[in-house]
Write an enzyme that holds these catalytic residues in place. Sequence first.
Site, PDB file in Angstrom:
ATOM      1  N   PRO A  41       0.912  -1.256   0.058  1.00 45.43           N
ATOM      2  CA  PRO A  41      -0.020  -0.052   0.125  1.00 45.43           C
ATOM      3  C   PRO A  41       0.881   1.288  -0.028  1.00 45.43           C
ATOM      4  CG  PRO A  41      -0.109  -0.989   2.335  1.00 45.43           C
ATOM      5  CD  PRO A  41       0.687  -1.826   1.259  1.00 45.43           C
ATOM      6  N   GLY A 100       5.112  -2.537  -7.754  1.00 41.55           N
ATOM      7  CA  GLY A 100       6.079  -2.321  -8.630  1.00 41.55           C
ATOM      8  C   GLY A 100       7.022  -3.459  -8.718  1.00 41.55           C
ATOM      9  N   ASP A 101       7.968  -3.573  -9.203  1.00 41.62           N
ATOM     10  CA  ASP A 101       9.208  -4.506  -9.598  1.00 41.62           C
ATOM     11  C   ASP A 101       9.749  -4.987  -8.168  1.00 41.62           C
ATOM     12  OD1 ASP A 101       9.149  -4.619 -12.328  1.00 41.62           O
ATOM     13  OD2 ASP A 101      10.271  -2.982 -12.596  1.00 41.62           O
ATOM     14  N   THR A 138       6.166   2.114  -8.774  1.00 44.69           N
ATOM     15  CA  THR A 138       7.095   3.211  -9.565  1.00 44.69           C
ATOM     16  C   THR A 138       7.728   2.585 -10.668  1.00 44.69           C
ATOM     17  OG1 THR A 138       7.538   4.275  -7.145  1.00 44.69           O
ATOM     18  CG2 THR A 138       8.927   4.652  -9.234  1.00 44.69           C
ATOM     19  N   GLY A 139       8.189   1.600 -10.517  1.00 49.68           N
ATOM     20  CA  GLY A 139       8.772   0.887 -11.810  1.00 49.68           C
ATOM     21  C   GLY A 139       7.850  -0.475 -12.214  1.00 49.68           C
ATOM     22  N   GLY A 324      16.295  -4.395  -8.911  1.00 48.78           N
ATOM     23  CA  GLY A 324      16.304  -3.064  -7.931  1.00 48.78           C
ATOM     24  C   GLY A 324      16.596  -3.341  -6.629  1.00 48.78           C
TER      25      GLY A 324
END
Length: 345
Positions: A41, A100-101, A138-139, A324
Site C-alpha cells: 500500500p 512495482g518490481d 514506481t517501476g 532493483g
Amino acid sequence: MAKPSFIRAEQSWAPDLTADRTIPVGGAAFRRRNLVFVVNPRGANGRTGKEWKKLLPYLRSRLGTECNICESMTSGPCHAIDITREAIREGADAVIAVGGDGTLHEVVNGFFWGGKPVSSHYLKDGHTTALGLIPLGTGSDFARTLGWKNDPHDAVERIAKGLRSLVDIGVISGQSGEPHYFINVADVHLSAKAGYYASRYKKFGNLCYVIGALQAFTGHHNHDFRIKVDDGDWEAYSQVTALCIGNAKFFGGGMKITPNAHPSSGDFEVVILQDFKWYDFVLKLHMLYNGTHLSVKNVSSRRVRSIEVEEIANSGSIYVQSDGEHLGFLPRKFIILPGAVEMIC
C-alpha cells in the site's frame, strides 16, 4: 502468521490447469479458486494503495462468485515473501503481486524456501500455485518485457482468462547465506550502485533513477573482473563499468539494457560495459533506452546459463542488485532455472 481471510467474489473463474506450457481456460463453473493479492500500500508514495482500493470493486465483480479473493497488505520489507510462502503452503491457486518490481521480486522469492520451491516441501498432490502481477508501482520494468500496458484493468483481464506460461527464474548464490531469486535483471557495479541510491529517492518517481545515477558516478572507478561462464574457464574483463544479467529486457525505469533477453528463453543475456566514462552515458543514454547500445564499442553481449563474477582486486566494494533490490557485494554466482514458475499471462 495468521491465515488469510477470503472475500467472496461474484462469478465463476477458471478450471484447474494442467502442466502444459500455455493453456486457455474458462467456461463451466468449478470449485472456488483461492487467489491471494499481495499489495504494497505504500508503493509509489502511497499511490499503489489508493489505486488498489479503486480497483477492488471491479476485480470482485469480474472474477466471479466462485472465486475467493484474499487481500494481503504488506507491512514492511520482506513481508510479501512470508505472505507468499504461507499462501502456497495453504494451497492457493495463484499469488498476484500488486505494486512495482520490488513487490514482484519479493513474491517471486516467496515461491522458494531452503533452496527449493515451497510446493516441494509441503504439497505432494501435484498442485501448483501460479504467479500473477498487477503493475501499480514506481517501476514496472518486467511488465514492459511482456508488452503489458501499465493498466490494472488489463491485468485483471489476464487473471480472468487464466492463461499460464512457464517462466524462467534466476538464482543468485554467494559465499554464504540463502540463495536469492530474481525474475527481471540482476546487475553488478555502477548500475547496481545507482539502483542502491535510487531506492532512497522513490518519492520522486522515475526521476529517482536519474538521481541515483548521478550520485553513483561520484567517486566511481571501473574495476577488473573475472567471470566463469557455464562452469568453463575463468576469463578476465578489464575496466568493467557495469555487468547486467538479463532474464528480461528492461531495468531502471525503462532502460532496455539486455534487449535480447526473455523470461522463457532458458538462458540469460549478459551485457558487459567496459571503460565507460560519465560522458559516455550522457552521449549514449538514448541507445541504452532503445536497446541499440550493443553496437557501441566496449559493449559485449553473450548468452549464458550460469555465470560467476569476481573482482580481481577483491575490494569487497562492488555492488550487486537484482530487480532493483540491493543484495550486497561480489563475488556472486548467477544460475538460470528454466520454467521454474507458472505465471498468469
